[in-house]
Design a protein around this motif. Structure first.
Motif, short mmCIF file in Angstrom:
data_model
loop_
_atom_site.label_atom_id
_atom_site.label_comp_id
_atom_site.label_asym_id
_atom_site.label_seq_id
_atom_site.Cartn_x
_atom_site.Cartn_y
_atom_site.Cartn_z
N LEU A 160 23.62 -2.47 -17.29
CA LEU A 160 24.36 -1.34 -16.53
C LEU A 160 25.02 -1.94 -15.69
O LEU A 160 24.33 -2.31 -14.40
N GLU A 161 26.31 -1.71 -15.48
CA GLU A 161 27.37 -2.53 -14.50
C GLU A 161 28.08 -1.46 -13.92
O GLU A 161 28.93 -0.70 -14.36
N GLY A 162 28.33 -1.66 -12.48
CA GLY A 162 29.15 -0.70 -11.78
C GLY A 162 28.81 0.49 -11.44
O GLY A 162 29.89 1.39 -11.49
N LEU A 163 27.58 1.11 -11.74
CA LEU A 163 27.12 2.53 -11.60
C LEU A 163 27.45 2.67 -9.96
O LEU A 163 26.84 2.34 -9.19
N GLU A 164 28.44 3.76 -9.77
CA GLU A 164 28.58 4.04 -8.47
C GLU A 164 27.84 5.46 -8.07
O GLU A 164 28.12 6.49 -8.70
N VAL A 165 26.85 5.48 -7.08
CA VAL A 165 26.21 6.59 -6.43
C VAL A 165 26.89 6.91 -4.99
O VAL A 165 26.95 5.85 -4.49
N VAL A 166 26.40 8.01 -4.70
CA VAL A 166 26.59 8.41 -3.15
C VAL A 166 25.24 8.57 -2.61
O VAL A 166 24.62 9.77 -3.31
#
Length: 118
Positions: free
Chosen positions: A9-15
């Motif tokens: 799982l690459e580059g999952l963006e979360v805030v």
């Protein structure tokens, strides 16, 4: 015969809330999460079906749930929590978790990586 696949799982963006500085405590920030899992199976998948392998959706949704209502002070503890999530599936033999805060400095991202296994 045991076969091994790497599920990524690459580059999952979360805030999320992450950090110790006043500006980090005041507001959520972007964090990039990447996960690499070494997964063991008794045999290669006999059928082209998701239930024959580890479904990475559980990692994506698990990370999103983990960060939804919790502030982490350290990237190290965030990485450990994600690694524990991944290792909750008995087929995962080893996991590498990397997090990055891309907006802290104007000229560099800061991050952490942990490798955990059984």
């Amino acid at each position: 015969m045991t076969v091994r696949f790497t599920t990524i799982l690459e580059g999952l963006e979360v805030v999320m809330g992450l950090g110790i500085h006043p500006e980090e405590l005041a507001a959520p920030q972007r964090v990039i999460v990447s996960v690499r899992m070494e997964v063991a199976y008794a045999a290669p998948p006999a059928e082209d079906r998701i239930d024959a392998v580890l479904d990475y959706d559980f990692v994506r949704s698990g990370v999103q749930a983990l960060v939804a209502n919790q502030h982490f002070h350290l990237q190290e503890t965030l990485c450990e929590a994600i690694a524990a999530l991944c290792l909750s599936d008995a087929r995962v033999e080893q996991v590498t978790v990397r997090t990055s805060k891309p907006d802290i400095y104007p000229d560099a991202a800061v991050g952490c990586e942990v490798v955990r296994g059984r």
